[in-house]
Design a protein around this motif. Structure first.
Motif, PDB file in Angstrom:
ATOM      1  N   GLY A  43      -1.267  15.707 -30.808  1.00 25.11           N
ATOM      2  CA  GLY A  43      -2.219  15.842 -31.661  1.00 25.11           C
ATOM      3  C   GLY A  43      -2.882  14.574 -32.385  1.00 25.11           C
ATOM      4  N   LEU A  44      -1.830  13.719 -32.643  1.00 24.38           N
ATOM      5  CA  LEU A  44      -2.084  12.244 -33.043  1.00 24.38           C
ATOM      6  C   LEU A  44      -2.860  11.540 -32.123  1.00 24.38           C
ATOM      7  N   LEU A  45      -2.512  11.706 -30.719  1.00 25.59           N
ATOM      8  CA  LEU A  45      -3.316  10.963 -29.708  1.00 25.59           C
ATOM      9  C   LEU A  45      -4.754  11.644 -29.398  1.00 25.59           C
ATOM     10  N   LYS A  46      -5.033  12.735 -29.683  1.00 27.88           N
ATOM     11  CA  LYS A  46      -6.229  13.504 -29.338  1.00 27.88           C
ATOM     12  C   LYS A  46      -7.150  13.260 -30.734  1.00 27.88           C
ATOM     13  N   SER A  47      -6.662  12.977 -31.798  1.00 26.33           N
ATOM     14  CA  SER A  47      -7.504  12.755 -32.766  1.00 26.33           C
ATOM     15  C   SER A  47      -7.874  11.212 -33.102  1.00 26.33           C
ATOM     16  N   VAL A  48      -7.503  10.514 -32.011  1.00 22.85           N
ATOM     17  CA  VAL A  48      -8.180   8.889 -32.244  1.00 22.85           C
ATOM     18  C   VAL A  48      -8.861   8.750 -30.956  1.00 22.85           C
ATOM     19  N   PRO A  49     -10.074   7.920 -31.021  1.00 17.16           N
ATOM     20  CA  PRO A  49     -10.678   7.581 -29.894  1.00 17.16           C
ATOM     21  C   PRO A  49     -10.077   6.736 -29.006  1.00 17.16           C
ATOM     22  N   ASN A  50     -10.344   7.030 -27.617  1.00 18.19           N
ATOM     23  CA  ASN A  50      -9.796   6.024 -26.402  1.00 18.19           C
ATOM     24  C   ASN A  50     -10.838   5.233 -26.133  1.00 18.19           C
ATOM     25  N   PRO A  51     -11.030   4.129 -26.307  1.00 21.68           N
ATOM     26  CA  PRO A  51     -12.047   3.125 -25.863  1.00 21.68           C
ATOM     27  C   PRO A  51     -12.298   3.061 -24.326  1.00 21.68           C
TER      28      PRO A  51
ATOM     29  N   ILE B 137       4.994  -0.227 -39.698  1.00 26.30           N
ATOM     30  CA  ILE B 137       4.804   1.177 -40.534  1.00 26.30           C
ATOM     31  C   ILE B 137       3.203   1.490 -40.578  1.00 26.30           C
ATOM     32  N   THR B 138       2.952   2.538 -39.773  1.00 25.62           N
ATOM     33  CA  THR B 138       1.327   2.737 -39.713  1.00 25.62           C
ATOM     34  C   THR B 138       1.164   4.125 -39.263  1.00 25.62           C
ATOM     35  N   HIS B 139      -0.127   4.685 -39.476  1.00 18.41           N
ATOM     36  CA  HIS B 139      -0.730   5.894 -39.103  1.00 18.41           C
ATOM     37  C   HIS B 139      -1.560   5.649 -37.752  1.00 18.41           C
ATOM     38  N   ASP B 140      -1.832   4.534 -37.353  1.00 15.55           N
ATOM     39  CA  ASP B 140      -2.752   4.209 -36.432  1.00 15.55           C
ATOM     40  C   ASP B 140      -1.840   3.725 -35.054  1.00 15.55           C
ATOM     41  N   LEU B 141      -2.070   4.625 -34.045  1.00 19.79           N
ATOM     42  CA  LEU B 141      -1.345   4.434 -32.892  1.00 19.79           C
ATOM     43  C   LEU B 141      -1.953   3.163 -32.152  1.00 19.79           C
ATOM     44  N   GLY B 142      -3.183   2.757 -32.242  1.00 22.36           N
ATOM     45  CA  GLY B 142      -3.787   1.738 -31.382  1.00 22.36           C
ATOM     46  C   GLY B 142      -3.041   0.362 -31.831  1.00 22.36           C
ATOM     47  N   VAL B 143      -2.551   0.310 -33.338  1.00 20.81           N
ATOM     48  CA  VAL B 143      -1.984  -1.042 -34.121  1.00 20.81           C
ATOM     49  C   VAL B 143      -0.551  -1.104 -33.354  1.00 20.81           C
ATOM     50  N   VAL B 144       0.073   0.088 -33.236  1.00 20.24           N
ATOM     51  CA  VAL B 144       1.579  -0.055 -32.629  1.00 20.24           C
ATOM     52  C   VAL B 144       1.426  -0.394 -31.308  1.00 20.24           C
ATOM     53  N   ALA B 145       0.571   0.168 -30.264  1.00 20.08           N
ATOM     54  CA  ALA B 145       0.390   0.158 -28.998  1.00 20.08           C
ATOM     55  C   ALA B 145       0.329  -1.568 -28.707  1.00 20.08           C
ATOM     56  N   ASP B 146      -0.572  -2.321 -29.748  1.00 25.13           N
ATOM     57  CA  ASP B 146      -0.686  -3.684 -29.316  1.00 25.13           C
ATOM     58  C   ASP B 146       0.490  -4.527 -29.920  1.00 25.13           C
ATOM     59  N   LEU B 147       1.431  -4.137 -30.614  1.00 30.05           N
ATOM     60  CA  LEU B 147       2.587  -4.794 -31.149  1.00 30.05           C
ATOM     61  C   LEU B 147       3.944  -4.467 -30.880  1.00 30.05           C
ATOM     62  N   CYS B 148       4.235  -3.102 -30.775  1.00 32.96           N
ATOM     63  CA  CYS B 148       5.294  -2.742 -30.711  1.00 32.96           C
ATOM     64  C   CYS B 148       5.919  -2.287 -29.235  1.00 32.96           C
ATOM     65  N   ASN B 149       7.389  -2.571 -29.047  1.00 35.49           N
ATOM     66  CA  ASN B 149       7.781  -2.130 -27.623  1.00 35.49           C
ATOM     67  C   ASN B 149       8.356  -0.649 -27.571  1.00 35.49           C
ATOM     68  N   ARG B 150       8.940  -0.031 -28.822  1.00 38.05           N
ATOM     69  CA  ARG B 150       9.063   1.051 -28.933  1.00 38.05           C
ATOM     70  C   ARG B 150       8.736   1.701 -30.096  1.00 38.05           C
ATOM     71  N   ILE B 151       8.615   3.096 -30.217  1.00 39.62           N
ATOM     72  CA  ILE B 151       7.781   3.808 -31.168  1.00 39.62           C
ATOM     73  C   ILE B 151       8.614   4.915 -31.653  1.00 39.62           C
ATOM     74  N   ASN B 152       8.896   5.190 -32.946  1.00 40.11           N
ATOM     75  CA  ASN B 152       9.182   6.628 -33.345  1.00 40.11           C
ATOM     76  C   ASN B 152       8.152   7.314 -34.221  1.00 40.11           C
ATOM     77  N   VAL B 153       7.847   8.709 -33.850  1.00 42.77           N
ATOM     78  CA  VAL B 153       6.959   9.295 -34.465  1.00 42.77           C
ATOM     79  C   VAL B 153       7.562  10.297 -35.561  1.00 42.77           C
ATOM     80  N   MET B 154       7.196  10.095 -36.612  1.00 44.45           N
ATOM     81  CA  MET B 154       7.951  11.049 -37.799  1.00 44.45           C
ATOM     82  C   MET B 154       6.877  11.908 -38.312  1.00 44.45           C
ATOM     83  N   TYR B 155       7.617  13.173 -38.764  1.00 45.81           N
ATOM     84  CA  TYR B 155       6.880  14.406 -39.314  1.00 45.81           C
ATOM     85  C   TYR B 155       7.697  15.131 -39.979  1.00 45.81           C
TER      86      TYR B 155
END
Length: 336
Positions: free
Chosen positions: A253-261, A211-229
């Protein structure tokens, strides 16, 4: 193969003096053995409440109104408290968000690590102490024998989080739920904790719900993602679908609100304007409508169904309807 966990149409509410807060409004997802999935969304969207409902750890005001949560074929929503006590910590364990408030300050780390081993594995104190030392070493804590006698305040934030992971793994659970395990940690410790979780997942084949609000964290660990709102899952798919074939404006919107290194183009971060919906009086249409720059008339009038974008990728957004306008290249068609 039977799914390890299968949640179907889960509804959870809190009955407060202000009214009924409909925190979870029809959640459905599943989890395979040895798989890691992520649940992403901003605060108040229902991520943690979903997991607390599955573990039956809701407060007195909380109630599961409808739905099922099958763990190895057993419906957790129908089990007695005594049956749930045998499952919590033994077959399903949870890493809570703040280790300082989750660890008891008046008991040593050894006492807290030994407790689940004595309760669930029926070990004596000596056996439990030996296993506790092995667990601390497993999560990378040096001088494990000495650390058993220390109290939580004698550990740093990263070390306390490692202790929480050790406690979660004590009884070799089939499922570990990690509720924002890296939120209060600096980026270096975050990376170490994520790497540790990946190693443990590969070593002991434990399934993980992150469970997280950080898309970078889930990209590193998870295979599938559920986005809740707004108490529902608005988009689900594998991580390539979510990041490169986005099919819901909230995910975008979530993707545009975090930096892409990795990008070579400098882009200004764009926050999502507005506030989350009031779940005492949830909207009849799409909950994201007031904040969505692409909203249409139907969005406010009717909750969209799930549209299948491709196999395993679905989105609850009217823009994915065959008759919707195709003026937005980032949605509906995907973006490579």
């Amino acid at each position: 193969m039977e799914k390890l966990l299968k949640v179907q149409d889960l509804h959870t509410s809190f009955f407060t003096y202000a009214g009924e807060v409909k925190a979870v409004r029809g959640i459905s997802f599943d989890l395979d053995r040895g798989e890691a999935i992520g649940i992403v969304g901003e605060s108040g969207c229902g991520k943690s409440v979903t997991m607390m409902s599955i573990l039956r750890l809701l407060t007195d005001t909380g109630k599961i109104k409808k739905g099922n949560a099958y763990f190895e074929g057993r419906d957790l929503t129908k089990l007695t408290n005594e049956e749930m006590l045998k499952i919590r910590g033994n077959e399903i364990s949870m890493i809570f968000q703040d280790p300082m408030t989750s660890l008891n300050p008046v008991f040593t780390i050894g006492d807290q690590l030994r407790e689940p081993l004595i309760r669930h594995k029926k070990m004596n104190k000596a056996e439990a102490s030996k296993k506790a030392i092995e667990l601390l070493r497993l999560v990378g804590i040096p001088e494990a024998e000495k650390r058993l006698k220390q109290y939580p305040h004698e550990f740093s934030g990263g070390m306390r989080q490692r202790v929480m992971i050790a406690m979660a793994l004590a009884c070799d659970p089939k499922l570990v739920i990690a509720d924002e395990p890296t939120t209060a940690l600096d980026v270096t410790i975050q990376a170490q904790i994520l790497e540790l979780m990946k190693e443990l997942k590969n070593k002991i084949n434990t399934s993980i719900i992150l469970i997280t609000h950080d898309l970078g964290v889930v990209a590193d660990l998870c295979n599938r993602i559920n986005v809740m709102y707004g108490g529902i899952i608005v988009e689900s798919g594998d991580k390539r679908d979510i990041f490169y074939r986005t099919a819901h404006p909230y995910t975008l919107g979530l993707l545009k609100s975090v930096p892409n290194p990795k990008t070579l183009v400098k882009e200004r971060l764009k926050p999502i304007d507005g506030q989350p919906p009031d779940l005492i009086q949830p909207p009849i249409g799409c909950p994201f409508t007031p904040r969505c720059q692409f909203a249409m008339k139907i969005c406010a009038e009717k909750q969209p169904p799930y549209f299948e974008i491709n196999e395993g990728h679905r989105s609850a957004c009217w823009l994915n309807h065959p008759d919707a306008p195709r003026t937005i290249p980032s949605l509906g068609r995907g973006r490579e």
